[in-house]
Design a protein around this motif. Structure first.
Motif, PDB file in Angstrom:
ATOM      1  N   CYS A  15      -0.887  -0.317  -0.631  1.00  0.00           N
ATOM      2  CA  CYS A  15       0.137   0.673  -0.323  1.00  0.00           C
ATOM      3  C   CYS A  15       1.504   0.155  -0.728  1.00  0.00           C
ATOM      4  CB  CYS A  15       0.129   1.026   1.167  1.00  0.00           C
ATOM      5  SG  CYS A  15       0.679  -0.309   2.244  1.00  0.00           S
ATOM      6  N   GLU A 123      -6.395  -2.407   5.190  1.00  0.00           N
ATOM      7  CA  GLU A 123      -5.507  -2.948   4.156  1.00  0.00           C
ATOM      8  C   GLU A 123      -6.151  -4.168   3.492  1.00  0.00           C
ATOM      9  OE1 GLU A 123      -3.251  -0.974   7.403  1.00  0.00           O
ATOM     10  OE2 GLU A 123      -4.688  -2.623   7.361  1.00  0.00           O
ATOM     11  N   PHE A 126      -1.853  -7.866   2.609  1.00  0.00           N
ATOM     12  CA  PHE A 126      -0.944  -7.874   3.742  1.00  0.00           C
ATOM     13  C   PHE A 126      -0.322  -9.261   3.879  1.00  0.00           C
ATOM     14  CE2 PHE A 126      -5.285  -8.506   5.247  1.00  0.00           C
ATOM     15  CZ  PHE A 126      -5.204  -9.673   5.997  1.00  0.00           C
ATOM     16  N   ASP A 320       0.957  -6.798   9.186  1.00  0.00           N
ATOM     17  CA  ASP A 320       0.728  -5.353   9.327  1.00  0.00           C
ATOM     18  C   ASP A 320       0.535  -4.972  10.785  1.00  0.00           C
ATOM     19  OD1 ASP A 320      -1.650  -6.833   9.234  1.00  0.00           O
ATOM     20  OD2 ASP A 320      -2.821  -5.146   8.493  1.00  0.00           O
TER      21      ASP A 320
END
Length: 387
Positions: A15, A123, A126, A320
């Motif tokens: 992301c 994820e 990270f 995260d």
């Protein structure tokens, strides 16, 4: 022609971190590093990529399934992208810093990349930030790491913290004398991972009456730390398991000496995520927050074929999860500088601590332009006023 939406599409688990989250994460990571440094932990920065035989040898094999691999076009040797930084720091400690005084205290913070995510952490890239204490077997070292992490998390205003202690070497020490087949051992490990007492009972033919009772009791010795430890102390364990239990008890006592009120639990059979650990492990949680804030534990640093390695303990925090757990910080207000504002004024305002945003071209309404650019303040007639 490629559509813009296609260009914005990222691989699963990846992301873009946008404003202001990227700044918040960066500041939080640096705040944690500063807190670790205050305890004598010196920062190191391992490379993103290493040769495969270095990154994935011995203890590193536990991360082999999570490591991206690629060919080095210079040396024609296989390389791996780090999926965890702990073992990199251990390598630095036992090679580049092998002559440094022990115990050696190191800290770090950077990004890692994994082949796949999990349900709790989908994820794949990270941030990790952590500290490693290398060269001591003292239970006080485990307590230093745990209490240092708790203090650092509290420093970010994360509340309702708890720590789950485990001893992944305890169950294998109990099973060692049972001479289990490879399949029976795998079935037992699966039953323990699932906390499935019925599945343990179903293995009674291979575990025997005593073995079945012991593993059932281990599963039941889970919960608030002092209560769980009392149940463990009441068990008649094999000699090696008694040694492992004593290490867990010593770590609990050292933690309580430093923080009597910390919420602690014990899960004596938990080992998932601790494949290369060799003693007491710990996981950090915050009430109402999805996933763990971090984890760590005892391991052997620099253990390679024919080498003994050094005792070590450490922990890694996951940025995260920390961002989900910490309250939203108040960022500095942005100050709009209308076009033709003297450069000296802008520099003076930045020296005073303002975040300035310069305007361009002609604007009819400076206040409206400030709001459009996300500024709550305007420099007007030599003064800072609300937009």
């Amino acid at each position: 022609m490629t559509d813009l939406s296609d260009k914005a599409l990222l691989p699963a688990g990846m992301c873009d971190v946008l404003p202001p989250d990227a700044e918040i994460e960066s500041r939080a990571m640096e705040d944690l590093i500063t807190l670790f440094s205050g305890r004598g932990y010196q920062r190191v920065k391992p490379p993103l990529i290493e040769f495969e035989e270095s990154l994935l040898s011995d203890s590193g094999t536990a991360m082999a399934g999570q490591t991206f691999r690629l060919m080095d076009p210079v040396s024609q040797r296989m390389m791996g992208v780090r999926a965890d930084m702990t073992l990199q720091v251990a390598r630095i400690a036992t090679t580049r810093l092998k002559n440094a005084p022990r115990p050696l205290r190191l800290c770090y913070g950077d990004q890692i990349l994994r082949v796949r995510g999990t349900q709790l952490r989908p994820e794949r890239q990270f941030g990790q930030v952590g500290m490693e204490l290398i060269g001591t077997e003292d239970a006080a070292g485990d307590a230093e790491i745990i209490l240092g992490a708790v203090d650092a998390l509290s420093g970010l205003d994360i509340s309702s913290l708890s720590v789950d202690l485990a001893m992944p070497t305890l169950a294998p020490a109990v099973a060692e004398g049972l001479k289990l087949s490879k399949q029976a051992g795998a079935d037992l490990r699966q039953a323990l991972d699932r906390k499935d007492i019925a599945a343990v009972s179903a293995l009674s033919d291979v575990l025997g009456k005593t073995g079945t009772a012991l593993f059932t009791a281990l599963l039941e010795a889970t919960g608030p730390a002092e209560q769980a430890l009392a149940k463990l102390m009441a068990l008649d364990l094999p000699a090696q398991a008694v040694t492992e239990r004593a290490k867990l008890a010593a770590t609990l006592a050292a933690i309580r000496a430093g923080n009597p009120d910390l919420t602690l639990t014990i899960d004596p059979v938990e080992c998932r995520g601790f494949e290369y650990h060799s003693g007491v492990t710990f996981t950090f949680f915050a009430g109402g927050v999805r996933g763990e804030l971090g984890s760590g534990g005892r391991y052997i640093a620099g253990k390679r074929s024919g080498e003994v390695g050094e005792p070590a303990t450490g922990m890694t925090l996951f940025m995260d999860t920390i961002l989900r757990a910490m309250p939203r910080p108040q960022l500095e207000p942005r100050l709009y500088l209308p076009p033709k504002t003297p450069l000296a004024d802008g520099q003076r305002l930045r020296d005073e601590g303002y975040v300035t945003v310069a305007g361009f071209g002609e604007t009819k309404d400076n206040a409206a332009e400030a709001k459009r650019l996300g500024c709550s303040l305007v420099f007007s007639n030599g003064k800072v006023v609300d937009s």
